[in-house]
Design an enzyme around this catalytic site. Structure first.
Site, PDB file in Angstrom:
ATOM      1  N   SER A  20      -6.101  14.962 -11.051  1.00 34.74           N
ATOM      2  CA  SER A  20      -5.983  15.253  -9.615  1.00 34.74           C
ATOM      3  C   SER A  20      -4.737  14.610  -9.049  1.00 34.74           C
ATOM      4  O   SER A  20      -4.313  13.537  -9.498  1.00 34.74           O
ATOM      5  CB  SER A  20      -7.219  14.679  -8.923  1.00 34.74           C
ATOM      6  N   TYR A  71     -13.328   7.451  -6.777  1.00 39.47           N
ATOM      7  CA  TYR A  71     -13.118   8.758  -7.422  1.00 39.47           C
ATOM      8  C   TYR A  71     -11.732   8.805  -8.055  1.00 39.47           C
ATOM      9  O   TYR A  71     -11.580   9.138  -9.236  1.00 39.47           O
ATOM     10  CB  TYR A  71     -13.285   9.903  -6.411  1.00 39.47           C
ATOM     11  N   LYS A 115     -10.454   8.987 -12.148  1.00 43.90           N
ATOM     12  CA  LYS A 115      -9.538   9.968 -12.764  1.00 43.90           C
ATOM     13  C   LYS A 115      -8.374   9.240 -13.434  1.00 43.90           C
ATOM     14  O   LYS A 115      -7.950   9.595 -14.542  1.00 43.90           O
ATOM     15  CB  LYS A 115      -9.006  10.937 -11.697  1.00 43.90           C
TER      16      LYS A 115
HETATM   17  P1  NAD Z   1     -17.553  21.443  -9.297  1.00 45.28           P
HETATM   18  O1  NAD Z   1     -18.475  20.363  -8.857  1.00 45.28           O
HETATM   19  O2  NAD Z   1     -17.679  22.774  -8.677  1.00 45.28           O
HETATM   20  O3  NAD Z   1     -17.632  21.610 -10.898  1.00 45.28           O
HETATM   21  C1  NAD Z   1     -17.938  20.545 -11.747  1.00 45.28           C
HETATM   22  C2  NAD Z   1     -19.062  21.008 -12.654  1.00 45.28           C
HETATM   23  O4  NAD Z   1     -19.385  19.935 -13.547  1.00 45.28           O
HETATM   24  C3  NAD Z   1     -20.337  21.354 -11.880  1.00 45.28           C
HETATM   25  O5  NAD Z   1     -20.795  22.622 -12.283  1.00 45.28           O
HETATM   26  C4  NAD Z   1     -21.324  20.248 -12.282  1.00 45.28           C
HETATM   27  O6  NAD Z   1     -22.657  20.733 -12.312  1.00 45.28           O
HETATM   28  C5  NAD Z   1     -20.796  19.853 -13.645  1.00 45.28           C
HETATM   29  N1  NAD Z   1     -21.110  18.470 -14.037  1.00 45.28           N
HETATM   30  C6  NAD Z   1     -20.973  17.349 -13.283  1.00 45.28           C
HETATM   31  N2  NAD Z   1     -21.356  16.278 -13.989  1.00 45.28           N
HETATM   32  C7  NAD Z   1     -21.700  16.728 -15.225  1.00 45.28           C
HETATM   33  C8  NAD Z   1     -22.170  16.091 -16.395  1.00 45.28           C
HETATM   34  N3  NAD Z   1     -22.370  14.762 -16.439  1.00 45.28           N
HETATM   35  N4  NAD Z   1     -22.422  16.845 -17.481  1.00 45.28           N
HETATM   36  C9  NAD Z   1     -22.247  18.187 -17.444  1.00 45.28           C
HETATM   37  N5  NAD Z   1     -21.826  18.847 -16.355  1.00 45.28           N
HETATM   38  C10 NAD Z   1     -21.549  18.117 -15.256  1.00 45.28           C
HETATM   39  O7  NAD Z   1     -16.064  20.872  -9.115  1.00 45.28           O
HETATM   40  P2  NAD Z   1     -14.666  21.614  -9.280  1.00 45.28           P
HETATM   41  O8  NAD Z   1     -14.043  21.667  -7.936  1.00 45.28           O
HETATM   42  O9  NAD Z   1     -14.814  22.831 -10.076  1.00 45.28           O
HETATM   43  O10 NAD Z   1     -13.879  20.502 -10.105  1.00 45.28           O
HETATM   44  C11 NAD Z   1     -13.745  20.551 -11.507  1.00 45.28           C
HETATM   45  C12 NAD Z   1     -12.955  19.347 -11.969  1.00 45.28           C
HETATM   46  O11 NAD Z   1     -11.689  19.337 -11.324  1.00 45.28           O
HETATM   47  C13 NAD Z   1     -13.609  18.001 -11.639  1.00 45.28           C
HETATM   48  O12 NAD Z   1     -13.423  17.123 -12.732  1.00 45.28           O
HETATM   49  C14 NAD Z   1     -12.837  17.509 -10.428  1.00 45.28           C
HETATM   50  O13 NAD Z   1     -12.809  16.117 -10.335  1.00 45.28           O
HETATM   51  C15 NAD Z   1     -11.453  18.076 -10.710  1.00 45.28           C
HETATM   52  N6  NAD Z   1     -10.653  18.278  -9.499  1.00 45.28           N
HETATM   53  C16 NAD Z   1     -11.168  19.035  -8.470  1.00 45.28           C
HETATM   54  C17 NAD Z   1     -10.425  19.197  -7.301  1.00 45.28           C
HETATM   55  C18 NAD Z   1     -10.992  19.963  -6.122  1.00 45.28           C
HETATM   56  O14 NAD Z   1     -10.552  19.722  -4.988  1.00 45.28           O
HETATM   57  N7  NAD Z   1     -11.934  20.881  -6.312  1.00 45.28           N
HETATM   58  C19 NAD Z   1      -9.143  18.648  -7.214  1.00 45.28           C
HETATM   59  C20 NAD Z   1      -8.639  17.927  -8.300  1.00 45.28           C
HETATM   60  C21 NAD Z   1      -9.407  17.741  -9.436  1.00 45.28           C
HETATM   61  C1  WQD Z   2      -7.196  18.284   3.577  1.00 49.31           C
HETATM   62  C2  WQD Z   2      -6.664  17.987   4.968  1.00 49.31           C
HETATM   63  C3  WQD Z   2      -7.783  16.147   6.040  1.00 49.31           C
HETATM   64  C4  WQD Z   2     -11.678  18.105   6.362  1.00 49.31           C
HETATM   65  C5  WQD Z   2      -9.382  15.814  -1.474  1.00 49.31           C
HETATM   66  C6  WQD Z   2      -9.519  14.689  -2.461  1.00 49.31           C
HETATM   67  C7  WQD Z   2      -8.601  14.929  -3.629  1.00 49.31           C
HETATM   68  C8  WQD Z   2      -8.804  16.316  -4.242  1.00 49.31           C
HETATM   69  C9  WQD Z   2      -8.778  17.387  -3.208  1.00 49.31           C
HETATM   70  C10 WQD Z   2     -10.306  16.173  -6.078  1.00 49.31           C
HETATM   71  C11 WQD Z   2      -6.508  16.495   5.246  1.00 49.31           C
HETATM   72  C12 WQD Z   2      -8.036  17.433   6.793  1.00 49.31           C
HETATM   73  C13 WQD Z   2     -10.350  17.831   6.090  1.00 49.31           C
HETATM   74  C14 WQD Z   2     -12.108  18.225   7.718  1.00 49.31           C
HETATM   75  C15 WQD Z   2      -9.842  17.812   8.423  1.00 49.31           C
HETATM   76  N1  WQD Z   2     -10.074  16.435  -4.881  1.00 49.31           N
HETATM   77  N2  WQD Z   2      -9.448  17.691   7.108  1.00 49.31           N
HETATM   78  N3  WQD Z   2     -11.162  18.073   8.697  1.00 49.31           N
HETATM   79  O1  WQD Z   2      -8.192  14.913   1.322  1.00 49.31           O
HETATM   80  O2  WQD Z   2      -6.203  16.309   0.556  1.00 49.31           O
HETATM   81  O3  WQD Z   2      -8.034  15.861  -1.011  1.00 49.31           O
HETATM   82  O4  WQD Z   2      -9.676  17.059  -2.138  1.00 49.31           O
HETATM   83  O5  WQD Z   2      -9.588  15.650  -6.887  1.00 49.31           O
HETATM   84  O6  WQD Z   2      -8.869  13.910  -4.540  1.00 49.31           O
HETATM   85  O7  WQD Z   2      -9.199  13.473  -1.817  1.00 49.31           O
HETATM   86  O8  WQD Z   2      -8.431  17.415   0.852  1.00 49.31           O
HETATM   87  O9  WQD Z   2      -9.625  19.252   1.938  1.00 49.31           O
HETATM   88  O10 WQD Z   2     -10.510  16.905   2.221  1.00 49.31           O
HETATM   89  O11 WQD Z   2      -8.386  17.544   3.362  1.00 49.31           O
HETATM   90  O12 WQD Z   2      -9.029  17.679   9.342  1.00 49.31           O
HETATM   91  O13 WQD Z   2     -13.287  18.442   8.023  1.00 49.31           O
HETATM   92  O14 WQD Z   2      -7.618  18.458   5.942  1.00 49.31           O
HETATM   93  O15 WQD Z   2      -7.627  15.080   6.917  1.00 49.31           O
HETATM   94  O16 WQD Z   2      -5.385  16.330   6.063  1.00 49.31           O
HETATM   95  P1  WQD Z   2      -7.668  16.025   0.505  1.00 49.31           P
HETATM   96  P2  WQD Z   2      -9.346  17.806   2.074  1.00 49.31           P
END
Ligand code: NAD
Ligand code: WQD
Length: 337
Positions: A124, A148, A152
């Protein structure tokens, strides 16, 4: 290639399964369904005509993983399974370290036992903490601002050490910026449980009438309109980034690190106004105090992924918002509706 997709029923994993199938790969999904629903597999089948093999279980469970690898001779693993709610990670740090760090170590251990040495890991942009400047390049210093993010970063560092000790392995760390959007069929999308933490799902739920108004967290940042700026990337572009990494690097030993973003920043109000235009309705909002831990601006320099993987994001903001709205309006209550 036969690819194990951990967390394949989740938001990014399910879209990646679709792209894998479309490009002739065979995904095998494992997921404990703690943040997703089995109906996702029906939707993947509906879109692609192929139902991925699925085994329900936990990446922290060694005997489960042994069964998975004994059942499916996979060539490579894409590891999405993890927990991602920043606020919850502050309340329950051990839960996050257990799933995101121990789960990853357990997976690698069982891959090694099964003689599989090719891994793509979901990292991330959060690992950059508060960057000194934007756009962010892969060699910028890393830092964590919450458990979190630290989970990562720890997982990345463990994987680096492991690859150093096992130089025949290919490990690719993909640092996602802000994934948004949905499949253009309207059949798959993001389905957060409870109150959404992320901006676009919250906006979509206001637009569909599930929530009264959006709280905008701060309008006094040093950005053009004072609200936070982020690099929103369409989930299907993101999925394609995984395919590019698989095609180019699955058999290239080394530790490979890429930003997956568009390189474009958009403010909270940009997103809100884009959504109003697509959904053809006003989206009420109020300005709230800044959210703890938020930064003003965060967007990628995606040049490295373009140069090495031949990948760049294609879908613009309009498409991201249209696809989100199609998914949300067809499925007002997500997969549970
Ligand atoms: P998500 O929660 O939709 O998908 C994650 C999946 O993993 C879910 O289906 C959940 O049931 C499964 N899971 C969780 N713990 C588990 C375990 N112990 N064993 C087996 N399955 C398990 O999330 P996503 O948005 O699809 O994210 C996928 C990956 O990408 C995550 O590792 C997340 O940290 C990373 N990521 C997400 C974002 C974002 O904003 N969505 C941003 C950066 C990184
Ligand atoms: C985006 C912008 C908020 C909600 C997070 C995690 C990051 C990654 C992606 C997994 C910011 C603003 C948000 C609301 C708002 N996830 N906001 N009102 O914070 O960039 O990243 O998700 O890895 O680790 O930290 O994303 O969508 O929460 O926020 O004003 O109700 O929207 O302040 O400027 P963020 P976000």
């Amino acid at each position: 290639m036969k690819v194990l997709v951990t967390g394949g029923a989740g938001y990014i994993g399910s879209h990646t399964c679709i792209q894998l199938i479309k490009h002739g790969h065979t995904p095998v999904v494992i997921d404990n369904l703690c943040n997703s629903k089995a109906v996702v597999l029906d939707r993947i089948e509906c879109v692609t005509g192929t139902r991925p093999a699925f085994m329900q279980g936990d990446v922290r469970d060694s005997s489960f993983l042994k069964r998975v690898f004994a059942t499916h001779a996979v060539d490579s693993v894409i590891h999405f399974a993890g927990l991602k709610a920043v606020g919850e990670s502050v309340e329950k740090p051990l839960k996050y370290y257990d799933t995101n760090v121990s789960g990853t170590l357990n997976l690698v251990r069982e891959m090694q036992a099964a003689n599989i040495n090719s891994l793509i890991f979901s990292s991330s942009a959060t690992v950059y903490g508060e960057p000194a400047s934007v756009p962010i390049q892969e060699d910028f210093p890393t830092a964590a601002t919450n458990p979190y993010g630290r989970s990562k970063l720890m997982a990345e560092e463990c994987l680096r050490d492991f690859q150093h000790a096992n130089p025949d392995w290919s490990i690719t760390l993909l640092r996602y910026f802000n994934p948004v959007g949905a499949h253009d069929s309207g059949l798959l999308g993001e389905d957060p449980q409870g109150t959404p933490n992320n901006l676009l799902p919250f906006v979509a739920q206001v637009a569909v009438g599930r929530r009264e108004k959006l709280g905008v967290f701060g309008n006094d940042y040093p950005t053009p309109d004072g609200t936070g700026v982020r690099d929103y990337i369409h989930v299907v572009d993101l999925a394609d980034g995984h395919l590019a990494a698989l095609d180019k690097l699955a058999y290239q030993a080394g530790i490979h690190v890429f930003n997956l973003g568009t390189g474009q920043g958009h403010s909270v109000l940009d997103m809100l106004h884009a959504f109003e235009a697509v959904a053809k309705r006003p989206i009420p909002y109020e300005i709230k105090p800044r959210r703890a831990g938020d930064i003003a601006e965060c967007y990628a320099d995606p040049a490295c992924a373009k140069a090495t993987l031949g990948w760049s994001a294609k879908k613009d903001l309009q498409t991201m918002v249209e696809d989100t709205w199609r998914w949300q309006s067809k499925n007002p209550n997500g997969y549970g509706g």
